[in-house]
Design a protein around this motif. Sequence first.
Motif, mmCIF file in Angstrom:
data_model
loop_
_atom_site.group_PDB
_atom_site.id
_atom_site.type_symbol
_atom_site.label_atom_id
_atom_site.label_comp_id
_atom_site.label_asym_id
_atom_site.label_seq_id
_atom_site.Cartn_x
_atom_site.Cartn_y
_atom_site.Cartn_z
ATOM 1 N N UNK A 17 -3.048 3.018 2.564
ATOM 2 C CA UNK A 17 -3.690 1.972 3.305
ATOM 3 C C UNK A 17 -5.108 2.436 4.024
ATOM 4 N N UNK A 18 -5.377 3.587 4.016
ATOM 5 C CA UNK A 18 -6.724 4.289 4.480
ATOM 6 C C UNK A 18 -7.830 4.395 3.545
ATOM 7 N N UNK A 19 -7.390 3.865 2.202
ATOM 8 C CA UNK A 19 -8.383 3.838 1.258
ATOM 9 C C UNK A 19 -9.280 2.728 1.473
ATOM 10 N N UNK A 33 0.936 -1.205 0.157
ATOM 11 C CA UNK A 33 0.032 -0.091 0.006
ATOM 12 C C UNK A 33 0.925 1.156 -0.109
ATOM 13 N N UNK A 34 2.089 1.136 0.408
ATOM 14 C CA UNK A 34 3.014 2.385 0.580
ATOM 15 C C UNK A 34 4.467 1.992 0.871
ATOM 16 N N UNK A 50 10.709 2.431 4.333
ATOM 17 C CA UNK A 50 9.401 2.167 5.181
ATOM 18 C C UNK A 50 8.320 1.793 4.190
ATOM 19 N N UNK A 51 7.669 0.433 4.732
ATOM 20 C CA UNK A 51 6.889 -0.289 3.986
ATOM 21 C C UNK A 51 5.572 -0.401 4.495
ATOM 22 N N UNK A 52 4.351 -0.429 4.049
ATOM 23 C CA UNK A 52 3.003 -0.297 4.683
ATOM 24 C C UNK A 52 2.181 -1.167 3.816
ATOM 25 N N UNK A 53 1.461 -1.989 4.487
ATOM 26 C CA UNK A 53 0.264 -2.612 3.778
ATOM 27 C C UNK A 53 -0.633 -2.968 4.777
ATOM 28 N N UNK A 54 -1.888 -3.396 4.308
ATOM 29 C CA UNK A 54 -2.827 -4.234 4.904
ATOM 30 C C UNK A 54 -3.097 -5.498 4.383
#
Lengths: 173, 173, 173, 173, 173, 173
Positions: free
Chosen positions: D19-21, A82-83, A104-108
């Motif tokens: 992530x928040x979408x 996600x980012x 920095x990595x981000x996901x759901x």
Amino acid sequence: MSSFTHFNDQGRAKMVDITDKTSTIRTAIAKSSVQVNKEIYEKITQNAIKKGDVLAVAQVAGIMAAKKTSDIIPMCHPLALKGVDISFNWKNEEEEYHLLIRVEVKTKGSTGVEMEALTAASATALTVYDMCKAVDKGMIIGPTFLIEKTGGKNGDFKRDESLLDGLNVGDES
Amino acid sequence: MSSFTHFNDQGRAKMVDITDKTSTIRTAIAKSSVQVNKEIYEKITQNAIKKGDVLAVAQVAGIMAAKKTSDIIPMCHPLALKGVDISFNWKNEEEEYHLLIRVEVKTKGSTGVEMEALTAASATALTVYDMCKAVDKGMIIGPTFLIEKTGGKNGDFKRDESLLDGLNVGDES
Amino acid sequence: MSSFTHFNDQGRAKMVDITDKTSTIRTAIAKSSVQVNKEIYEKITQNAIKKGDVLAVAQVAGIMAAKKTSDIIPMCHPLALKGVDISFNWKNEEEEYHLLIRVEVKTKGSTGVEMEALTAASATALTVYDMCKAVDKGMIIGPTFLIEKTGGKNGDFKRDESLLDGLNVGDES
Amino acid sequence: MSSFTHFNDQGRAKMVDITDKTSTIRTAIAKSSVQVNKEIYEKITQNAIKKGDVLAVAQVAGIMAAKKTSDIIPMCHPLALKGVDISFNWKNEEEEYHLLIRVEVKTKGSTGVEMEALTAASATALTVYDMCKAVDKGMIIGPTFLIEKTGGKNGDFKRDESLLDGLNVGDES
Amino acid sequence: MSSFTHFNDQGRAKMVDITDKTSTIRTAIAKSSVQVNKEIYEKITQNAIKKGDVLAVAQVAGIMAAKKTSDIIPMCHPLALKGVDISFNWKNEEEEYHLLIRVEVKTKGSTGVEMEALTAASATALTVYDMCKAVDKGMIIGPTFLIEKTGGKNGDFKRDESLLDGLNVGDES
Amino acid sequence: MSSFTHFNDQGRAKMVDITDKTSTIRTAIAKSSVQVNKEIYEKITQNAIKKGDVLAVAQVAGIMAAKKTSDIIPMCHPLALKGVDISFNWKNEEEEYHLLIRVEVKTKGSTGVEMEALTAASATALTVYDMCKAVDKGMIIGPTFLIEKTGGKNGDFKRDESLLDGLNVGDES
């Protein structure tokens, strides 16, 4: 003693079943570095002022590699990231020039993104090497390591950076 | 001062034209390492006796990554690799366990294979991390560096390993 | 009437056999463009002065896409590219802002590099669109076309650009 | 003035955090075209009656490229596409033959599929070029543009096609 | 007893060094098949008359897979393929419908193309399965095998097809 | 008669829209095999005792191929796999040596994983062929088929293995 999770009943590697893990927000931060000589340091920083800079290419490489992680690491689950954010800092002391790389990595999702952060950091560093190797092949990549991760039932991870004395970490800012 | 070869007239990155370079035998040797804790060390080495071992998977990952190098590193020329060989050694001292990774790449082509060796070494190390991270996320990858290269008109490169004091290099054998 | 070369005896597509073609120097130049609004034009050009610029990312995308061409175009032969160079120019008139993209590809091989140049130009334009689409989705990509090719027994190709009146070509410089 | 969303604090490109979408149904329709000469027009349409037709190959290429979009466009988020449909029409006038390409992409996810539609349209057009270039290299690809998108909090997009006078759009049917 | 060539001194897999092998013309022919029920047989053959046919898609998949072979098979050397040709035949007897797939691959290089032919045949068959599985999931793929190879110092290979009694081979024509 | 779901209104292939399908747990089990001669059988099983074994490499190849399925099979939807497990058995009778390959794939998604299981089984078998072909090129791969699938509204599939007489299936254990 916790058990390895990557082996099946025949003692062979498998992609671990994560069907039952819940989908939550996951973040990971990894760091790497490239130790360069003075000439490379000056060229990178001077080019950075102009349009074509080494770091811009390295950063794109890192982000694209993050997306390729499950294609590079055999037992790694595919994840829709996600980012991804990559930043650079210099830490220079006594004729030693260290380019610090922070990813920095981000996901759901249902598994963590440590591998994506570490793979992106590695690819970023490798690209810096590639673009500067005509000047000097003696550059040293890394160490590369995880700084922190959040999300998932196994709890968060936060490295005590004071234990990394001698590694090229630099301050968070 | 040698010039960066990856920038075009607009100051932007390009894939350098190597049409005029002659096709010769090229070799490169790169090293990386993974510092693990005692539990991981024991599990890797014990599993190595059984069929499913971490190093077998990591090694396949490294060889496949060598073939993907020009897909990961933006300005890297595609090259048809002729041979890749990855070997492992352990260097343990005072509760520190270092898995040493050595990659040798060979081809016949018009540019060197340094990036292929470095990329393979990185992917091998990352895969070890992935397969053991359920035990401990504190592992440290690298440093990763070139040991030697041969072939091409710019001359060979041979690192003076005695200068690597403090890095996890280990003896060639 | 020359015949299609991509069909086999069953009337189906095949990858044409080029085993007998000689390996010679091949070049191709392709162009594309992105028509943007004033806001995007200003943002791209202002960011170009700072480190993070749209064009730097688009250019890396174009070079990487050139290397992926035979993976994207089904009947296209794989080729080890020797050089790729992408440059940009602006052609603005009466509130119309055209980013001109010029890609030059070179290799030594047994088939031409037209597809690599066209694919790189397309990917470069698509990346510009991606990075600016939060501002305006009305951008128009292309037309995209071959300007010239050299090498190979079928003779060179040179487009008469004066016939491209109304297309966003711009002057070579 | 809306801001560019692809740059981080260092002025460098990043993959924007989505992530928040929320995950909603997303659709996008893009168009491209290939302008061919009479000989190519006749060959494509005649082969279409037989089993091996250019458009069948081009269409497969377009669908596969839609799935590769996040691998080609650096800052594009990976997305699991749910449906891709590509259709063709001819628009011929006064010895000008335009193959019109229309791509519709659909998914359920947290970001739009404009890039997937545009990338698929481009790859479809490039494949037509590849399969016909032995007859004539003068073909012109595009313009390529978005027709509409739905889904997501930023509202839908619908191009006023009457403004595309002179572009090879053709009627929706 | 000939020795395995894929293991290094540590008993681990490696990509065998082929630097010293000479570059010669190499060909390989592989076959596979898909056993389908009457409904699928009729649908495939009837659709083949219209534009959208299963075999056209399967064939494109096979050719693209041939180019991906070294990315799928870990120890397989990358090779620039020069030609790939896939053809189909039906062999029907007593309510059994066998789609026969024949793949011919050609290159000039320092190693053979057996794996490329076998991989293409497999991908072609898998694609037929994918496109027809909504009708019946009971289809059976293969057997898949090499028919012949030429080129290289180890001599040619020619399978005695009379020994394949009971396998779905069909006559060459 | 059920209809083919892969064709659009123009009679061309499309990626079927699955936006409305619900996300549920999906599993699939596929089998393949490789018929080898006695020498290869002995070498594989003896090497299995040492560290470098053919099956370890083949298994990694199978798992990685499962993740590449939608990149190999044109109309196949991309899916984030949650688990892949590959196991081996030998079935030997009268100088015939059959390596049996069993792949189990699991995910939570809106379409089934039959193609992932079949593709992984094929890639595993192809890799065994690749690693042993220096000894004998006469190996026969497959048949390859689906054993069962669960999940999705179209109901489960379970093959009656007693009908596979003569195929190299082996007992589940």
